[in-house]
Design an enzyme around this catalytic site. Structure first.
Site, mmCIF file in Angstrom:
data_model
loop_
_atom_site.group_PDB
_atom_site.id
_atom_site.type_symbol
_atom_site.label_atom_id
_atom_site.label_comp_id
_atom_site.label_asym_id
_atom_site.label_seq_id
_atom_site.Cartn_x
_atom_site.Cartn_y
_atom_site.Cartn_z
ATOM 1 N N HIS A 139 5.849 9.556 -5.148
ATOM 2 C CA HIS A 139 6.107 8.191 -4.681
ATOM 3 C C HIS A 139 5.430 7.213 -5.646
ATOM 4 O O HIS A 139 4.448 7.559 -6.316
ATOM 5 C CB HIS A 139 5.535 7.985 -3.290
ATOM 6 C CG HIS A 139 6.312 8.659 -2.204
ATOM 7 N ND1 HIS A 139 6.390 8.159 -0.926
ATOM 8 C CD2 HIS A 139 7.040 9.807 -2.200
ATOM 9 C CE1 HIS A 139 7.133 8.952 -0.182
ATOM 10 N NE2 HIS A 139 7.533 9.966 -0.931
ATOM 11 N N GLU B 94 3.440 4.659 -5.128
ATOM 12 C CA GLU B 94 2.028 4.391 -4.857
ATOM 13 C C GLU B 94 1.131 5.538 -5.318
ATOM 14 O O GLU B 94 0.063 5.302 -5.890
ATOM 15 C CB GLU B 94 1.799 4.159 -3.354
ATOM 16 C CG GLU B 94 2.600 3.015 -2.781
ATOM 17 C CD GLU B 94 3.921 3.434 -2.158
ATOM 18 O OE1 GLU B 94 4.310 2.840 -1.132
ATOM 19 O OE2 GLU B 94 4.582 4.362 -2.690
ATOM 20 N N CYS C 123 4.767 4.563 3.190
ATOM 21 C CA CYS C 123 4.977 5.603 4.202
ATOM 22 C C CYS C 123 3.608 6.136 4.631
ATOM 23 O O CYS C 123 2.583 5.749 4.054
ATOM 24 C CB CYS C 123 5.828 6.729 3.604
ATOM 25 S SG CYS C 123 4.950 7.711 2.352
ATOM 26 N N CYS D 188 1.558 7.629 1.625
ATOM 27 C CA CYS D 188 1.062 6.626 0.693
ATOM 28 C C CYS D 188 0.012 5.717 1.332
ATOM 29 O O CYS D 188 -0.962 5.348 0.683
ATOM 30 C CB CYS D 188 2.224 5.820 0.130
ATOM 31 S SG CYS D 188 3.293 6.823 -0.925
#
Length: 153
Positions: free
Chosen positions: A52, A54, A82, A85
């Site tokens: 992801h 992040e 999410c 993260c």
């Protein structure tokens, strides 16, 4: 406005992801007004659930700064983090989180839940930085995806 400047940089990252066929999410980590690291979604490309935006930006910032505590840093992300993260943001001690678009289905920093309320470190969370632009990049990507799917069906 400084928040918009850094969110625009995160949007550039999101657009890189979109160009690769990835869900367009971008993240930028800033310390003392300087960009320390960036990241964008690469789950499909790398075949890895951890890729992801992040997580990538946090990993790069830790390496660049030589430690896991990013307490002097802020993160700008085009889509609300999410749970994974949000947990990484909390655990890395990032102080401020600037979010473009809310994620009403998976958002873990205000939309579905507020993960930061459950732990000792509580980063400040700010919604709405360039929200229209961030939402447009996401909706445009998914609209194009549906269109292509319809053409192949």
């Amino acid at each position: 406005m400084m928040e918009e400047r850094f969110m625009r940089r995160a949007l550039l990252c999101a657009k890189k992801a979109a160009a690769m066929g990835e869900v367009p999410v971008g993240a930028v980590i800033v310390r003392n007004g300087k960009v320390i690291s960036t990241g964008y979604n690469r789950r499909e490309t790398d075949k890895n659930a951890l890729r992801h935006a992040e997580i990538t930006a946090i990993d790069r910032a830790c390496k660049k700064l030589g430690g896991w505590r990013l307490w002097e840093c802020d993160i700008y992300v085009t889509l609300e983090p999410c749970p994974m993260c949000a947990g990484a943001i909390i655990n890395s001690r990032i102080r401020n989180v600037y979010i473009g678009a809310q994620d009403k289905k998976n958002g873990a920093m205000g939309s579905v839940t507020r993960l930061q309320d459950l732990f000792t470190h509580k980063p400040s969370v700010f919604f709405g930085v360039l929200s229209e632009e961030c939402s447009a990049v996401l909706s445009g990507f998914f609209s194009e995806l549906r269109k292509r799917k319809k053409e192949t069906d």
